[in-house]
Design a protein around this motif. Structure first.
Motif, PDB file in Angstrom:
ATOM      1  N   GLN A  39      19.373 -13.973  -0.663  1.00 24.43           N
ATOM      2  CA  GLN A  39      18.694 -13.794   0.625  1.00 24.43           C
ATOM      3  C   GLN A  39      18.783 -12.335   1.065  1.00 24.43           C
ATOM      4  O   GLN A  39      17.796 -11.745   1.492  1.00 24.43           O
ATOM      5  CB  GLN A  39      19.312 -14.729   1.674  1.00 24.43           C
ATOM      6  N   ALA A  40      19.984 -11.777   0.942  1.00 26.45           N
ATOM      7  CA  ALA A  40      20.191 -10.380   1.354  1.00 26.45           C
ATOM      8  C   ALA A  40      19.313  -9.449   0.514  1.00 26.45           C
ATOM      9  O   ALA A  40      18.708  -8.504   1.044  1.00 26.45           O
ATOM     10  CB  ALA A  40      21.664 -10.002   1.204  1.00 26.45           C
ATOM     11  N   GLN A  41      19.253  -9.726  -0.772  1.00 26.49           N
ATOM     12  CA  GLN A  41      18.434  -8.870  -1.645  1.00 26.49           C
ATOM     13  C   GLN A  41      16.953  -8.980  -1.290  1.00 26.49           C
ATOM     14  O   GLN A  41      16.236  -7.982  -1.250  1.00 26.49           O
ATOM     15  CB  GLN A  41      18.647  -9.264  -3.113  1.00 26.49           C
ATOM     16  N   ARG A  42      16.522 -10.206  -1.023  1.00 25.97           N
ATOM     17  CA  ARG A  42      15.106 -10.381  -0.653  1.00 25.97           C
ATOM     18  C   ARG A  42      14.804  -9.719   0.686  1.00 25.97           C
ATOM     19  O   ARG A  42      13.733  -9.126   0.864  1.00 25.97           O
ATOM     20  CB  ARG A  42      14.767 -11.874  -0.597  1.00 25.97           C
ATOM     21  N   THR A  85      16.345  -7.112   1.913  1.00 30.17           N
ATOM     22  CA  THR A  85      16.296  -5.679   1.633  1.00 30.17           C
ATOM     23  C   THR A  85      14.947  -5.307   1.013  1.00 30.17           C
ATOM     24  O   THR A  85      14.316  -4.319   1.405  1.00 30.17           O
ATOM     25  CB  THR A  85      17.420  -5.284   0.645  1.00 30.17           C
ATOM     26  N   GLN A  86      14.532  -6.130   0.069  1.00 35.58           N
ATOM     27  CA  GLN A  86      13.274  -5.852  -0.626  1.00 35.58           C
ATOM     28  C   GLN A  86      12.110  -5.795   0.368  1.00 35.58           C
ATOM     29  O   GLN A  86      11.292  -4.890   0.340  1.00 35.58           O
ATOM     30  CB  GLN A  86      13.042  -6.951  -1.670  1.00 35.58           C
ATOM     31  N   GLN A  87      12.100  -6.772   1.250  1.00 38.07           N
ATOM     32  CA  GLN A  87      11.022  -6.838   2.246  1.00 38.07           C
ATOM     33  C   GLN A  87      11.081  -5.677   3.228  1.00 38.07           C
ATOM     34  O   GLN A  87      10.072  -5.059   3.553  1.00 38.07           O
ATOM     35  CB  GLN A  87      11.146  -8.145   3.033  1.00 38.07           C
ATOM     36  N   ALA A 130      14.457  -5.382  -8.010  1.00 41.07           N
ATOM     37  CA  ALA A 130      13.705  -6.543  -8.496  1.00 41.07           C
ATOM     38  C   ALA A 130      14.470  -7.238  -9.631  1.00 41.07           C
ATOM     39  O   ALA A 130      14.518  -8.470  -9.694  1.00 41.07           O
ATOM     40  CB  ALA A 130      12.322  -6.110  -8.976  1.00 41.07           C
ATOM     41  N   THR A 131      15.092  -6.426 -10.497  1.00 45.06           N
ATOM     42  CA  THR A 131      15.889  -7.004 -11.588  1.00 45.06           C
ATOM     43  C   THR A 131      17.086  -7.766 -11.033  1.00 45.06           C
ATOM     44  O   THR A 131      17.408  -8.872 -11.492  1.00 45.06           O
ATOM     45  CB  THR A 131      16.393  -5.876 -12.532  1.00 45.06           C
ATOM     46  N   GLN A 132      17.730  -7.171 -10.035  1.00 47.35           N
ATOM     47  CA  GLN A 132      18.875  -7.859  -9.415  1.00 47.35           C
ATOM     48  C   GLN A 132      18.445  -9.200  -8.833  1.00 47.35           C
ATOM     49  O   GLN A 132      19.180 -10.187  -8.912  1.00 47.35           O
ATOM     50  CB  GLN A 132      19.462  -7.005  -8.293  1.00 47.35           C
ATOM     51  N   ILE A 133      17.280  -9.217  -8.249  1.00 49.24           N
ATOM     52  CA  ILE A 133      16.798 -10.455  -7.649  1.00 49.24           C
ATOM     53  C   ILE A 133      16.558 -11.516  -8.731  1.00 49.24           C
ATOM     54  O   ILE A 133      16.946 -12.675  -8.578  1.00 49.24           O
ATOM     55  CB  ILE A 133      15.524 -10.192  -6.809  1.00 49.24           C
ATOM     56  N   VAL A 186      18.451 -16.413 -11.469  1.00 50.39           N
ATOM     57  CA  VAL A 186      19.010 -17.091 -12.650  1.00 50.39           C
ATOM     58  C   VAL A 186      20.385 -17.678 -12.302  1.00 50.39           C
ATOM     59  O   VAL A 186      20.691 -18.829 -12.634  1.00 50.39           O
ATOM     60  CB  VAL A 186      19.120 -16.111 -13.847  1.00 50.39           C
ATOM     61  N   ALA A 187      21.210 -16.869 -11.614  1.00 53.57           N
ATOM     62  CA  ALA A 187      22.544 -17.335 -11.228  1.00 53.57           C
ATOM     63  C   ALA A 187      22.448 -18.556 -10.319  1.00 53.57           C
ATOM     64  O   ALA A 187      23.223 -19.512 -10.453  1.00 53.57           O
ATOM     65  CB  ALA A 187      23.312 -16.214 -10.537  1.00 53.57           C
TER      66      ALA A 187
END
Ligand SMILES: Nc1nc2c(ncn2[C@@H]2O[C@H](COP(=O)(O)OP(=O)(O)O)[C@@H](O)[C@H]2O)c(=O)[nH]1
Ligand SMILES: [Mg+2]
Length: 420
Positions: free
Chosen positions: A249-252, A254-256, A394-397, A402-403
């Motif tokens: 969620q945090a990564q998404r 940030t992405q947004q 994007a790769t981290q997401i 996957v995790a």
């Protein structure tokens, strides 16, 4: 209900992928869910303390090999009167890993009840035995698997007084334990000679009574242990799942947020560029920049040249403003696949804007008309997404997704284990 080995293996794989530290617990669960039916009793203690012989006396038959030297290198198993008896190798500091592994397997993965064996003639417990006993006690608190302390070979001690000293010493070392003194030799003599008193004095019948009590408690203890292990693993998996959901969620977010900041920032820059261009774009009369020079004008400063220079400068300033915005948002170069051998052309600015702009109409079209602005926004956003930090995010997401899939799979695998 017993679970098929194959089913368990698949479940364990999914769970271990998320909680690798639970390998031991899963192996124990495997025993509990796929193997165990009869209560399993094993011995644990040092070499030559009379473990194998004790089991033989308890079963009433010479199944396990008894020796004065190191013996019992593999796990020997015998089912007798609905009890699974496991003879394990001895534990000693100088013993190779293989034996320790088998003793570990017996005591920690197989057994419901452990007979901790210590020969009376050896006197006090040594440091390794004390540690082991502590570990067994702690495990009993947690899993309810019983450890019974058996003081063996009591016939080897000179007299009752000496035996009293030894038991006192051990009691002070392990105050929580009840000692069960036995002599296998006396028991055998009692059995063979039909001597009831000797039989009683051997301590084996009393130990058998204790064991019967412990065995009666095995089904409850197993249920408790199964629930405990499943509960702990479930909690660990839920934790992992929650953590990865939060991370994703945090990564998404940030992405947004980054995308929004980039787009908003670019709009602001383009608005400013448009305002800055106004004085250059507004003119009255004829557009001198469109009046071509001829050979006559080669070394002269004409109105046309001046105007074109003004347009060039205005264009350069617009580009500088945009480039500043790009760099601020991590767009510092073309993606590798798009790079050429001409370094000066390897910029996002050149890729989007082209090499130069000469005319007012071009400036208007590029910076002031909606279609032009939309195209700039789309083109720069394209390179923004291809920039290093953005692709890394994007790769981290993807990794987090996957995790999360793994965690979901593990949770539902465990659910199967709990409910089948
Ligand atoms: N005197 C006497 N000897 C015993 C007793 N129990 C075992 N022994 C002997 O101690 C040695 C080691 O016994 P064993 O059961 O093989 O020990 P383990 O290595 O712990 O399994 C053998 O020679 C046994 O006969 C006992 O109660 N009294
Ligand atoms: Mg043995």
């Amino acid at each position: 209900m017993k679970l098929a080995e194959e089913t368990f293996k698949l479940i364990a794989q999914d769970v271990l992928a998320v909680a690798p530290a639970r390998a031991h617990d899963l192996t124990r669960l495997h025993t509990l869910r796929c193997r165990a039916d009869k209560p399993t009793v094993t011995v644990i203690g040092k070499y030559n303390h009379g473990k194998s012989r004790l089991l033989n006396e308890l079963m009433g038959s010479d199944v396990f090999s008894v020796a004065d030297r190191r013996e019992t290198v593999s796990l020997a198993e015998h089912v007798h009167q609905d009890v699974r008896w496991l003879d394990a190798p001895g534990l000693d500091a100088d013993v190779g890993m293989a034996d320790d592994g088998r003793a570990h397997e017996a005591a920690w993965l197989q057994a419901d009840i452990r007979l901790f064996v210590h020969a009376a003639k050896e006197g006090e417990l040594d440091a390794a035995e004390r540690r082991l006993l502590q570990t067994l006690r702690a495990d009993e608190e947690r899993t309810r698997r019983k450890t019974v302390f058996v003081l063996t070979q009591v016939d080897q001690v000179a007299d009752e007084q000496h035996l009293g000293k030894v038991t006192d010493a051990i009691r002070s070392q392990a105050p929580q334990m009840t000692l069960h003194p036995v002599s296998s030799t006396r028991h055998r003599q009692g059995v063979e000679g039909g001597k009831k008193l000797l039989l009683e004095k051997s301590g084996i019948p009393a130990l058998q009574t204790v064991l019967r009590g412990a065995m009666a408690a095995v089904p409850d203890a197993r249920r408790h242990e199964t629930d405990l292990l499943l509960g702990e693993i479930r909690q660990e998996l839920k934790h992992a799942q929650t953590a990865v959901i939060r991370q994703l969620q945090a990564q998404r977010d940030t992405q947004q947020q980054q995308r929004h900041d980039f787009e908003q920032g670019l709009f602001d820059v383009l608005d400013k560029v448009q305002i800055d261009l106004q004085p250059v774009l507004e003119f009255t009369g004829i557009d001198q920049s469109l009046v071509p020079d001829t050979a006559v004008h080669e070394f002269k400063l004409t109105e046309g040249k001046k105007e074109r220079a003004r347009i060039q400068i205005a264009y350069s300033r617009a580009c500088i403003a945009i480039r500043g915005h790009l760099v601020k948002h991590g767009v510092v170069g073309l993606p590798l696949a798009q790079q050429t051998s001409v370094r000066s052309l390897d910029t996002v600015m050149v890729a989007v804007m082209g090499v130069s702009v000469k005319y007012r109409d071009d400036l208007r079209r590029i910076f002031c008309e909606q279609a032009g602005r939309d195209k700039l926004a789309a083109d720069f956003a394209h390179y923004f997404e291809l920039s290093e930090d953005r692709t890394a995010l994007a790769t981290q997401i993807v990794d987090s997704e996957v995790a999360l899939a793994g965690a979901d799979k593990a949770v539902s695998a465990l659910h199967t284990l709990e409910h089948v």
